[in-house]
Design a protein around this motif. Structure first.
Motif, PDB file in Angstrom:
ATOM      1  N   VAL A   1      59.461  34.580  35.175  1.00  9.56           N
ATOM      2  CA  VAL A   1      58.363  35.178  34.393  1.00  9.56           C
ATOM      3  C   VAL A   1      58.913  35.948  33.188  1.00  9.56           C
ATOM      4  N   LYS A   2      60.143  36.479  33.332  1.00 12.85           N
ATOM      5  CA  LYS A   2      60.703  37.261  32.203  1.00 12.85           C
ATOM      6  C   LYS A   2      60.949  36.397  30.962  1.00 12.85           C
ATOM      7  N   THR A   3      60.979  35.071  31.139  1.00 13.38           N
ATOM      8  CA  THR A   3      61.201  34.200  29.981  1.00 13.38           C
ATOM      9  C   THR A   3      59.879  33.815  29.313  1.00 13.38           C
ATOM     10  N   TYR A   4      58.755  34.264  29.859  1.00 10.58           N
ATOM     11  CA  TYR A   4      57.439  33.919  29.306  1.00 10.58           C
ATOM     12  C   TYR A   4      57.111  34.769  28.080  1.00 10.58           C
ATOM     13  N   SER A   5      56.276  34.223  27.230  1.00  7.10           N
ATOM     14  CA  SER A   5      55.761  35.022  26.109  1.00  7.10           C
ATOM     15  C   SER A   5      54.669  35.945  26.641  1.00  7.10           C
ATOM     16  N   SER A   6      54.228  36.934  25.831  1.00  6.47           N
ATOM     17  CA  SER A   6      53.209  37.870  26.323  1.00  6.47           C
ATOM     18  C   SER A   6      51.896  37.154  26.641  1.00  6.47           C
ATOM     19  N   GLY A   7      51.564  36.121  25.874  1.00  2.00           N
ATOM     20  CA  GLY A   7      50.346  35.355  26.137  1.00  2.00           C
ATOM     21  C   GLY A   7      50.433  34.596  27.449  1.00  2.00           C
ATOM     22  N   MET A   8      51.614  34.026  27.725  1.00  2.00           N
ATOM     23  CA  MET A   8      51.804  33.292  28.987  1.00  2.00           C
ATOM     24  C   MET A   8      51.734  34.242  30.174  1.00  2.00           C
ATOM     25  N   LYS A   9      52.313  35.439  29.990  1.00  5.37           N
ATOM     26  CA  LYS A   9      52.253  36.437  31.072  1.00  5.37           C
ATOM     27  C   LYS A   9      50.801  36.819  31.344  1.00  5.37           C
ATOM     28  N   GLN A  10      50.022  36.967  30.259  1.00  8.57           N
ATOM     29  CA  GLN A  10      48.615  37.332  30.414  1.00  8.57           C
ATOM     30  C   GLN A  10      47.859  36.239  31.173  1.00  8.57           C
ATOM     31  N   ARG A  11      48.154  34.964  30.861  1.00 14.58           N
ATOM     32  CA  ARG A  11      47.481  33.863  31.563  1.00 14.58           C
ATOM     33  C   ARG A  11      47.894  33.846  33.033  1.00 14.58           C
ATOM     34  N   MET A  12      49.146  34.188  33.281  1.00 13.75           N
ATOM     35  CA  MET A  12      49.660  34.229  34.660  1.00 13.75           C
ATOM     36  C   MET A  12      48.914  35.291  35.490  1.00 13.75           C
ATOM     37  N   LYS A  13      48.516  36.366  34.806  1.00 15.85           N
ATOM     38  CA  LYS A  13      47.781  37.444  35.505  1.00 15.85           C
ATOM     39  C   LYS A  13      46.407  36.969  35.969  1.00 15.85           C
ATOM     40  N   PHE A  14      45.803  36.054  35.223  1.00 15.22           N
ATOM     41  CA  PHE A  14      44.511  35.499  35.659  1.00 15.22           C
ATOM     42  C   PHE A  14      44.693  34.670  36.931  1.00 15.22           C
ATOM     43  N   ILE A  15      45.800  33.931  36.971  1.00 17.32           N
ATOM     44  CA  ILE A  15      46.067  33.124  38.170  1.00 17.32           C
ATOM     45  C   ILE A  15      46.280  34.063  39.363  1.00 17.32           C
ATOM     46  N   PHE A  16      47.028  35.150  39.126  1.00 16.61           N
ATOM     47  CA  PHE A  16      47.244  36.181  40.159  1.00 16.61           C
ATOM     48  C   PHE A  16      45.908  36.726  40.665  1.00 16.61           C
ATOM     49  N   ALA A  17      44.973  36.952  39.736  1.00 15.59           N
ATOM     50  CA  ALA A  17      43.674  37.522  40.114  1.00 15.59           C
ATOM     51  C   ALA A  17      42.802  36.530  40.879  1.00 15.59           C
ATOM     52  N   LEU A  18      42.999  35.241  40.628  1.00 13.56           N
ATOM     53  CA  LEU A  18      42.081  34.235  41.199  1.00 13.56           C
ATOM     54  C   LEU A  18      42.606  33.568  42.474  1.00 13.56           C
ATOM     55  N   MET A  19      43.902  33.695  42.752  1.00 13.10           N
ATOM     56  CA  MET A  19      44.528  32.929  43.836  1.00 13.10           C
ATOM     57  C   MET A  19      43.917  33.154  45.221  1.00 13.10           C
ATOM     58  N   HIS A  20      43.482  34.385  45.497  1.00 11.24           N
ATOM     59  CA  HIS A  20      43.041  34.700  46.867  1.00 11.24           C
ATOM     60  C   HIS A  20      41.521  34.627  47.036  1.00 11.24           C
ATOM     61  N   ASN A  21      40.831  33.939  46.132  1.00 10.79           N
ATOM     62  CA  ASN A  21      39.370  33.778  46.186  1.00 10.79           C
ATOM     63  C   ASN A  21      38.636  35.112  46.345  1.00 10.79           C
ATOM     64  N   PRO A  22      38.795  36.031  45.391  1.00 11.01           N
ATOM     65  CA  PRO A  22      38.148  37.351  45.533  1.00 11.01           C
ATOM     66  C   PRO A  22      36.630  37.279  45.349  1.00 11.01           C
ATOM     67  N   GLU A  23      35.943  38.287  45.873  1.00 10.49           N
ATOM     68  CA  GLU A  23      34.479  38.337  45.716  1.00 10.49           C
ATOM     69  C   GLU A  23      34.077  39.134  44.476  1.00 10.49           C
ATOM     70  N   LEU A  24      35.037  39.862  43.921  1.00 12.04           N
ATOM     71  CA  LEU A  24      34.784  40.637  42.702  1.00 12.04           C
ATOM     72  C   LEU A  24      35.984  40.468  41.768  1.00 12.04           C
ATOM     73  N   LEU A  25      35.703  40.082  40.545  1.00  9.28           N
ATOM     74  CA  LEU A  25      36.798  39.931  39.578  1.00  9.28           C
ATOM     75  C   LEU A  25      36.678  40.999  38.506  1.00  9.28           C
ATOM     76  N   ILE A  26      37.788  41.669  38.222  1.00 10.45           N
ATOM     77  CA  ILE A  26      37.767  42.707  37.193  1.00 10.45           C
ATOM     78  C   ILE A  26      38.803  42.347  36.131  1.00 10.45           C
ATOM     79  N   PHE A  27      38.337  42.203  34.904  1.00  6.22           N
ATOM     80  CA  PHE A  27      39.247  41.883  33.807  1.00  6.22           C
ATOM     81  C   PHE A  27      39.181  42.999  32.764  1.00  6.22           C
ATOM     82  N   ASP A  28      40.312  43.634  32.553  1.00  8.02           N
ATOM     83  CA  ASP A  28      40.390  44.668  31.530  1.00  8.02           C
ATOM     84  C   ASP A  28      41.039  44.040  30.291  1.00  8.02           C
TER      85      ASP A  28
END
Lengths: 211, 221
Positions: A132-159
């Protein structure tokens, strides 16, 4: 059908003597996109952290319910997906390893198909085995969405969901937000007009600055 | 909860292998501290009592140089928030505690072996007692170091605060462990040393209970 609800009762937050906001009340119990807007320093990030259980309010409380059962704070993380620019993933691991590790720590099976699908949707599949340290800031940001969605949450919060993203990244984020908001509650805290245009309701924090 | 904590431990273990956050500082400290003691002693033959005391001095300062990493590394890299989003506080504490217990055992076994090889007066005559004091002492050291690391991780002057805050909290454990090591060198029976052993075991139980009670408040906000 998602039976999740979030209710804020008389929320107040102060840092030292500085008032961030006061008297916030809302209830979210229908699937859709809820926006939180306000100028810089108005407390958008503070409010989403309070909703996610990462910060305590100075006064008032947040109640999360799933099928009318109140969720205890120790278990809240199982129900919430959270992405923000200040969230940091483990940079010494690859994207794939990060997702595997987080699934293990959550105590759920690592859903490889879902991981592949999300990595594809966020245009990261080809780079899944890179640290992940080799990713650009945009790629890291996209990776955070995957982190947020992986466990099928019932509430999603995006700041500030689209910060650091290029047009292509923004498009995939908006598509996914629109898709998931049909099944669950999505909260977006942002100043971007294009982010707020997605929202069904908007809470403007400028109104909550007075005692 | 234990499965999740073990998953967190595995994450820390693999992370440590890749970043060498704690291992390098611990290894360097052990080598430097023992070398300094050897240079200071020169050709003198130090007494058994002094060897036992110096053994725990090296253990204390080595622990101070590396064990805070469990939480400080998360805070410095900004991953504490991520961890709060994937695990309950009790899981986080248990995972970090398992990591520190294993680190303390590895670190102190190396120190004990180096002591046995380098210091003539470090001869254990009651190995059973030494093993008991070593095991319970290490567990106590790991528990205290972990909870103190969680407390100081959010502070500004972490490096200074850690030994300063740890010293009074670890003092009862260190004093009893030094005494037990002396007994083990002297060959005193476990029966005679049961008071000191009881102190160390009680210390472990109290610190573990207090740590789990406090950690929720320390971890959040």
């Amino acid at each position: 059908m998602n039976n999740y609800s979030v209710e804020a009762i008389g929320l107040n937050k102060t840092f030292g003597r500085r008032l961030i906001f006061n008297g916030i009340n809302f209830r979210m119990d229908k699937n859709g996109i809820f926006g939180i807007s306000g100028p810089n320093g108005s407390g958008k990030s503070t409010l989403v952290k309070i909703i996610a259980g990462l910060l305590s309010p100075s006064k008032g409380k947040i109640i999360h319910k799933n099928s009318n059962d109140e969720i205890i704070p120790e278990k809240l993380h199982n129900h919430i997906g959270f992405a923000s620019p200040y969230l940091v993933l483990y940079e010494e691991f690859t994207a794939w390893e990060n997702l595997d590790i987080f699934s293990e720590i959550r105590g759920i099976n690592f859903n490889k198909d879902k991981a592949k699908d999300l990595l594809n949707r966020f245009l990261l599949y080809k780079r899944r085995n890179d640290l992940v340290k080799t990713y650009s800031s945009g790629m890291k940001q996209r990776m955070k969405f995957i982190f947020a969605l992986m466990h099928n949450p019932e509430l999603l919060i995006f700041d500030e969901p689209t910060s650091n993203l290029d047009e292509e990244g923004k498009k995939s984020v908006y598509n996914i937000i629109t898709d998931v908001s049909k099944q669950i509650i999505v909260i977006i805290a942002s100043n971007e007009k294009t982010d707020l245009d997605l929202c069904n309701e908007i809470l403007d924090l400028k109104q909550f600055k007075d005692f | 909860m234990l499965t999740k904590a073990i998953a967190l431990f595995k994450k820390d273990f693999h992370s440590e292998l890749r970043t060498r956050y704690a291992i390098n500082s611990l290894a360097m400290f052990i080598i430097v501290a023992i070398s300094v003691i050897m240079f200071a002693i020169g050709q003198e033959r130090i007494s058994e009592g002094l060897t036992g005391g110096l053994f725990w001095v090296v253990i204390f300062f080595t622990a101070m140089s590396g064990l805070s990493r469990a939480f400080v590394s998360e805070e410095e890299r900004g991953t504490s928030l991520t961890l709060q989003l994937v695990a309950a506080p009790s899981t986080v504490f248990t995972g970090k505690l398992i990591f520190n217990i294993i680190l303390v055992f590895c670190m102190n076994t190396i120190i004990a072996l180096l002591y046995a090889a380098l210091f003539e007066s470090f001869v254990i005559n009651n190995f059973g007692l030494f093993l008991l004091s070593f095991v319970f002492g290490n567990i106590g050291l790991a528990i205290s170091s972990t909870i103190i690391a969680a407390i100081i991780a959010k502070a500004g002057a972490k490096g200074t605060l850690y030994p300063v805050l740890s010293f009074p909290i670890l003092l009862p454990l260190i004093l009893s462990s030094v005494q037990l090591t002396l007994f083990a060198i002297d060959g005193t029976s476990i029966e005679t040393a049961k008071f000191e052993l009881a102190i160390v075991v009680s210390y472990d139980v109290i610190m573990l209970t207090v740590s789990y009670l406090l950690f929720d408040f320390i971890w959040k906000d």
